[in-house]
Design an enzyme around this catalytic site. Structure first.
Site, PDB file in Angstrom:
ATOM      1  N   HIS A 194      45.788  58.620  87.619  1.00 61.12           N
ATOM      2  CA  HIS A 194      45.798  58.109  88.788  1.00 61.12           C
ATOM      3  C   HIS A 194      47.049  58.731  89.614  1.00 61.12           C
ATOM      4  CE1 HIS A 194      46.642  54.760  91.992  1.00 61.12           C
ATOM      5  NE2 HIS A 194      45.220  54.924  91.791  1.00 61.12           N
ATOM      6  N   SER A 396      34.376  51.532  77.882  1.00 63.27           N
ATOM      7  CA  SER A 396      34.450  51.218  79.283  1.00 63.27           C
ATOM      8  C   SER A 396      33.245  50.514  79.991  1.00 63.27           C
ATOM      9  CB  SER A 396      34.661  52.631  80.180  1.00 63.27           C
ATOM     10  OG  SER A 396      34.589  52.574  81.467  1.00 63.27           O
TER      11      SER A 396
END
Lengths: 475, 475
Positions: A194, A396
């Site tokens: 991120h 995921s």
């Protein structure tokens, strides 16, 4: 009705609520001036897309207007404000319905907590030590922290943590603790980490080394080792992704630890786990590698507004008490302990989290995680059936696929995009019905984008691997 | 009922709501274990008080309990949670009523906005550039920012800003911008600056020089000049306090600028104004020196939950666009502009601010500021009449006075203390009635604290000057 809330509202205003602009709360939008698209979102000569930026808000904002002297008598101002808010609420309903791209669970009901909105609840300072300001919610905050410490297997006496404002604050805190433990440490993070991780490096003036990733988005431990060996003389501070932003990839924590040990960093490393989204989902995925403080990690952060769902952003930060004690010795001049990034802290967020954790419990979250994974598989399979390249990492619920050609479509469904790929994050609020609605619209529109036979869907093999790409070359 | 919400609730629970503890949501408190008082709050041998720390929350928190399988049928869990929340609400009412020490306006009514609590409103990224996430409130945020930019006289095309999570975030941002403008700059701040300023210096690895203060709490420009001249070779980044935390002192911005210029720093300085509380009050005080971007300042921050009043902490940050453009060039690798400290940002806060600004307007704030200053004078005069040493800075509504001897009294009224002084910050929610209630109780209790004739009220001449001290020596 396509576009953002702002423009949605303007649409509504134009359709039948002239009062909004007449009274000066809103301004007539100028669509030309509003567009700040840099590049056209098309591939350019060098094979890279330019960044598509959102619209400029300045041209469509709700100006604050000084009240007239007689406003209180006429009640006109109150009426105008109520009308702005009602229209805004309507647009929020529409925007919430069409949301797919960000990992926010939009399905929550905190009606029982509305009674607390009249109070200025502030947990300033340390969660475990009361400040003199009495209107706080620490007793909820600590209850929530205990729950998370238990989830990640750190004893009550051995952990410290707090409810943050967002995932970024968690990363800023974890990396700062790492730097205080190893002042000359180098920060390692995969390229797909991120952006707040790299922001932290700049803010904290830390040397930062970017590590390559595999096609899945996971950190490439071979590259990690090469880079470690180039910097043997300095300790390592590592950001481990428990679900990357774009592909939802989970870095292999065990391999990262093994790589560190094999490279001679046995007791010279600090691991921060950025679990913004998946930190709260992974404990409930059977095959997933365990995130636990029984392994040599220093901190874990997770967002509260993502999988849990919350009206405003928040997060949870859990770290080892020993590190915080070391940190807080540095700030003796304070009257109370200050070991958080922020000072005043939102006291409502812990109550929202406490409320949901109590209602759902571990079992409730487990069920929701299973549902999300099932629905994500459904989406991926349906995309591929329709001839659209797509990828879903095993651990995921983030489905990556070919970027829709039309930016209006991207905005309508609020898809997050990077280069030639877009993604949908399947959260508890994303049902099969919603996915079908989206899929049908995508398939229908897509047929028109490429009907001329001249332009073709982009190749996304570089992003998702050849097996997952369904472009002209790879299908 | 004395003490914090946590303990208040336990009191209530013990009085007639056994269900709270019976069902495992709360734990029985252990008053001994809960106390983390370091020192006794008394003066020690070296003439300095030790810090009095608040109670440990861990022993009285509301644990999250895994739901039983039959909870949904019996409804028992819902009932227990409702009971915890109702008791908590009751204690918030009590704590709100007895609050005086922190600069929070607790008087607000956002009932009209309750309808928005069902939405996950997030202004992630830049306020002026829409992100693809559509459930945002940028149109309100930019309206609020425009209002503040106008208040501090910076043109619409020349400013940049955002709604922060709190005053600390404003300081972290302002100082970071300063450091990016002058990477080798030294941070100067008066000793009485908020602790977040020194936290920023540590986080950002900046050299930091503390400047002495006058008795009033203002920065001592003579000392500032001495320290500037010792560091002629490096640019200066200065934190100017528009209302210090403890004494409400306003640094003289004009003198600071003059000192910089006279010391040869003409174009080598960056000024951040920390207006956490008084940044929004000072524009409405006639005699006050003006905080304006027409002077060579770089940024101003102010809290939104203080003078305005808001359920959760928030703040406003205004800076010059040119600096942000320089800053955001550094983060090219992002798909959108990232120039804030946090990533995801609370989208409800801008709507609260927008609502209040629209309702009150400049004129409304002006009236409230005048009322606060009047009431602060009333409090100071009444304290002195009662023989209690007190000080009130000319431009402030923060009344500093002799620290009450009894820590329980301090906690009951939630007074902020430092050394031998305490303060009350007169906010719009602090009425004459409330002040009378407090004064009567203080005078009554104080008579008992010193009735033995052995202990005496402390001398506070060092803190507030001899003229304001009314101890045995100075009265």
């Amino acid at each position: 009705m396509v576009g953002s809330v702002g423009n949605g509202l303007v649409d509504l205003g134009a359709a039948g609520a002239g009062a909004v602009t007449v009274n000066g709360f809103g301004k007539a939008p100028n669509p030309e001036a509003a567009a700040v698209v840099e590049g056209k979102g098309e591939e350019t000569g060098n094979g890279r897309r330019e960044i598509v930026m959102g619209r400029n808000v300045h041209t469509s904002c709700f100006a604050v207007k000084e009240p007239d002297a007689d406003d209180e008598e006429t009640g006109e101002r109150e009426a105008t404000m109520a009308s702005v808010l009602a229209l805004y609420r309507r647009s929020l309903v529409e925007r919430t319905k069409h949301h797919l791209g960000y990992p926010y669970n939009l399905d929550f009901d905190y009606g029982a907590l509305a009674q607390l909105q009249h109070f200025s609840i502030n947990n300033l300072g340390d969660p475990f030590i009361e400040s003199n300001y009495g209107v706080h919610s620490r007793q909820f905050e600590v209850g929530v922290l205990d729950w998370f410490a238990r989830l990640w297997e750190l004893e009550k006496e051995e952990y410290w943590g707090y409810i943050t404002n967002c995932g970024t604050e968690g990363n800023l805190h974890g990396i700062l603790v790492g730097r205080e433990v190893f002042p000359d440490g180098i920060l390692y993070a995969s390229r797909e980490s991120h952006y707040s991780v790299f922001k932290a490096a700049r803010m904290y003036r830390m040397e930062c080394v970017k590590v390559d990733t595999l096609i899945s988005g996971e950190i490439d431990c071979a590259d990690f080792q090469r880079k470690l060996l180039q910097n043997r003389d300095k300790p390592a501070i590592i950001n481990v992704n428990i679900g990357t932003t774009v592909k939802g990839a989970v870095d292999d924590l065990d391999s990262v630890i093994k790589t560190l040990e094999e490279s001679g960093f046995e007791d010279r490393f600090y691991i921060h786990c950025d679990g913004a989204l998946f930190g709260l989902m992974i404990p409930f995925v059977k095959k997933a590698p365990k995130v636990t403080f029984k392994k040599p990690i220093g901190s874990v952060s997770v967002s509260g507004h993502k999988f849990v769902g919350c009206p405003m952003p928040c997060g949870v930060q859990i770290t080892r008490l020993e590190h915080i004690n070391a940190l807080s010795r540095n700030v003796e001049y304070l009257a109370s302990r200050d070991a958080t990034i922020m000072g005043s802290r939102n006291g409502h967020a812990p109550i929202f989290l406490w409320y949901t954790l109590n209602r759902k419990g571990y079992r409730g979250f487990q069920k929701e995680v299973q549902k999300c994974l099932r629905n994500a598989h459904y989406l991926k399979d349906r995309l591929k059936e329709a001839g659209i390249g797509a990828m879903l990492n095993e651990l995921s619920s983030t489905v990556v696929f070919e970027r829709p050609k039309d930016e209006e479509f991207v905005r309508r469904w609020q898809l997050a995009c990077e280069g030639n790929i877009a993604h949908v994050v399947v959260m508890p609020s994303v049902t099969i019905d919603k996915l079908d609605y989206f899929l049908n619209e995508l398939v229908e529109k897509r047929a028109t984008w490429y009907q001329d036979g001249i332009s073709h869907p982009p190749c996304i093999a570089r992003d998702v691997g050849m097996d997952n790409c369904l472009c002209g070359l790879h299908k």
